[in-house]
Design an enzyme around this catalytic site. Sequence first.
Site, short mmCIF file in Angstrom:
data_model
loop_
_atom_site.label_atom_id
_atom_site.label_comp_id
_atom_site.label_asym_id
_atom_site.label_seq_id
_atom_site.Cartn_x
_atom_site.Cartn_y
_atom_site.Cartn_z
CB SER A 109 -3.35 7.79 -11.69
OG SER A 109 -2.54 8.64 -12.42
CE1 TYR A 153 -5.14 11.71 -9.09
CE2 TYR A 153 -3.26 11.15 -10.28
CZ TYR A 153 -4.60 10.64 -9.99
OH TYR A 153 -5.80 9.95 -10.44
#
Length: 253
Positions: free
Chosen positions: A141, A155
């Site tokens: 990501s 995250y």
Amino acid sequence: MTSTPPARPVVVITGASSGIGAALAARLAPTHHLVLVARRPDALRALAQSLGAATVVTVAADVTVRSQVDDVVETALAQFSRLDVWVNNVGRGITRAPSQLTDDDIDDMMRVNVKSALYGMQAVLPHFQLVGRGHVVNVSSMLGRVPMATFRSAYSASKHFLNALTANMRTEVQETHPDIQFSLVSPGVVRTEFGANALHGGPDSRTLPNSQSADEVADVIAQVIADRRPDVYTREGMAEMAVGYLRELGKDP
């Protein structure tokens, strides 16, 4: 005399029942044999049927359980006698500020976003070493480069961990097996159910600005499978953003 056509590459895709995984399956189906892995067997079967004549094997498995990941490798080899690419695509978000994170929050992010990828890399590695070649693609990501969303703190941290783990695995393995590649692909916001399924709720990714479709990300992953680049962003300008972030941190306050 007619020559034997080259065998289709075999690709394992985890988290294949929806989103990026399903889009990648559709993108690769005309040219690859696929092993689609997710926890939802009904969704996997529906996806396989939608792919038509493509050779697809579905495996209902929880890739946060090491033994089930090992079973996926065994299934793929039993069906195709080869395994060329493994795509670690399982991931989950979280909505909680860093000052409020609990032990369970951290454990969940590490189990889903890091351990699932580690299990995949370790499970497929012996086969790749045996044949001398292979490719792992880990879907990371942009938040693993630039932790710009505080509510996604755990995250982001898990994706930073994944990035480092992937780079270290690449360095270790390529000392003896240079044709085994470990690639990172870093999307930004993708219009999937990721946000709606985040731990503790949060904004729906499909409503956020500057997003990409799952198909666009799948196209980038498919290109990485073809050219085996080690570290790729899914949109122009992302690499420059990451470099700019690090430069800004290095300036005098």
